[in-house]
Design an enzyme around this catalytic site. Sequence first.
Site, PDB file in Angstrom:
ATOM      1  N   GLU A   1      33.484  -1.728  37.271  1.00 47.64           N
ATOM      2  CA  GLU A   1      34.844  -1.743  36.694  1.00 47.64           C
ATOM      3  C   GLU A   1      34.978  -0.889  35.441  1.00 47.64           C
ATOM      4  OE1 GLU A   1      34.630  -5.685  38.910  1.00 47.64           O
ATOM      5  OE2 GLU A   1      33.273  -4.367  37.832  1.00 47.64           O
TER       6      GLU A   1
ATOM      7  N   GLU B   1      31.863 -10.800  42.600  1.00 49.67           N
ATOM      8  CA  GLU B   1      32.494 -11.998  42.030  1.00 49.67           C
ATOM      9  C   GLU B   1      32.713 -13.069  43.109  1.00 49.67           C
ATOM     10  OE1 GLU B   1      35.057 -10.841  38.291  1.00 49.67           O
ATOM     11  OE2 GLU B   1      35.400  -9.358  39.845  1.00 49.67           O
TER      12      GLU B   1
END
Length: 698
Positions: free
Chosen positions: A159, A139
Amino acid sequence: MDSQIMDVLAGRVLELGPKPTAESPYRNFKLTRDEDGIAWLLFDRAGASANTLSVDLLDELDAIVSELHSQRPAGLVVRSAKKSGFIAGADVNEFRGATDPGTVETAIGRAHAVIDRLEALRVPSVAVIHGFCLGGGLEVALACQMRIAIDDARFGFPEVMLGLHPGLGGTVRFTELVNPMQAMTLMLTGKTIDARRARSLGLVDAVTQERHVRNAVKDAVFGRLKRAKPGPLNAILNFAPVRGFLASRMRSEAAKAAPRAHYPAPYALIDLWEKHAGNRTAMLNAEKTSFANLMVTPTAQSLIRVFFLREQMKKIAAGGNKIAHVHVIGAGAMGGDIAAWCASQDMRVTLADMKAEPIAGALKRAADLFGKIMRKKIDQRDALDRLIPDMEGEGVRNADLVIEAVPEKLELKQKVYAGLEPRMKPGAILATNTSSIPLQDLRTTLQRPERLLGLHFFNPVSRLQLVEIVSHDGTDPALLGEALAFVGAIDRLPLPVKSSPGFLVNRALTPYMLEAMLMLDEKIDQRLIDAAAVEFGMPMGPIELADQVGLDICLDVGDMLRSKFGDHLPPTPAWLRDKVARGELGRKTGKGFYSWKDGKAEKAPLSETGPRVTDEMIDRLVLPMSNVCVAALREGIVDNADVVDGAMIFGTGYAPFRGGPLNYARTRGTDNVVSAMRALAQKFGDRFAPDAGWETFK
């Protein structure tokens, strides 16, 4: 393989721009500027071998971004000073025990602000990525204008494995940049991809080698890099009516792997994209709320606990591995697969058997395995070269570790040991892969019983990560330590257990399987029994599992355990013996309880109007597992409740979102579990009697 990547990285020299001065004002970063006026920002988390994103690190990054806003360098390079890789994701420690979504959302909001400000810098920014770039690390890279990958880089959003989805703007930036079908698939599966694949998706703009980094950075900053552009298809796929259609397809795919009731994260991610894609601000805000709500779910907190259980078990196996040559005796399904796995993990392996056919079969299966787990042909060939057929059994003389995987017959094993022992070198370990014979019985004929221990692998060896490391009271502690380090070196997780019938995992699984047989006796449909286990969260039901394992093996283990534990176990039905006598052994013969085709059980769906799964059915199957785990702790067979939970998850696939059989009992309430077992004991018999260990279990 990951271990090979790490070896390569350990030897690398990184191009990190100008030498930083010693007195950096930042604890976790170095910031320098080269002769072209380009700022080099190096992530270098203090006191750690890998970079992870934590609150203190993001606060520091915020201060640096402010400095860059005012200084306006010619360009910005973001890269890691760690050999292990770019950034391995968020610091998962900060997720543990979260109970208030509001608090989580506030913290995530602060982190979002930092990443947004990095993205808004009015200078050309380029992330240079080597090694692992995962989760929050990816990210950060997505907030840079350009991305250059070194050719060994690995990208992914793991995740979902923690019951979450990306939470630092990744759901937005990734689906804008890359074909959203591909982007969503990666986020929904948690898979990693290599640099070439990342380039073809448009996730990175270029792939280069370390020695060309300086030139690649200049090209990027001064506008000479041909950038990956999102294709016109992206806009169409992100268009609202199309999203609705694709989202429903994604949901039905997700449901095959993870039911919504147990695993909310994939569905939350699909909802987020379906509702908000195309409206950046709305989607970024919705991502924060969605991430915070997921963080406090029992699923996420259990999966985060499982993440730490894995780390804890890895630490038990940490240490300098001394084993380089493994000799495996018995090239059947287990022996052959253990040999192949060890060869895939850089071990030299000799594989012995009385006959040539099993060795040939094992080599063929090994070649298939290497084809699946290694991308480069040269790595596959090297692994096959390390796996050496050894009809004469000469490998014994040089092996550091001998693993015996012959059929489960005491006399046969003792005969093998008699021929082996005089030829083994001093200091070598003799390990048995037995799942049912106590080591006390095996050691009686040995001249050096102190070097005998158990290394009990689980089937399929390449997928199940657990190895039970079994000791008897005379096992040499130094050799036990070497066996633990060996298990770590082959990328497996150890469960140290004292020798006792069934050790831990088989002893806990047997009542589960036998109870299912008794339910069949009561004329409950086998598909319904399996459905009860799946509803609880097991990867497959006990009837299908029995077919997978082999009904002959289930029968042997059941008989052995019943001879030791008697009425604590359900009786074995006579018709099961008949089935085995007829050769209906399950998957390996094509017929057991189910008919098997191409490795899959053939099942007709249950009737909509027929009987349904009940809570009692689920309790009958799963509570005895928790009971056995408590008994094993009380008896000192295992000494750590957390590791017991880890072992059941990594060795049997026990519902990970429940956090293991002991965590399940704790979450449900031990009083509730004990009273439920007492009620079952009154109705069905003493096999459900709660163990005395519950009184002291915390």
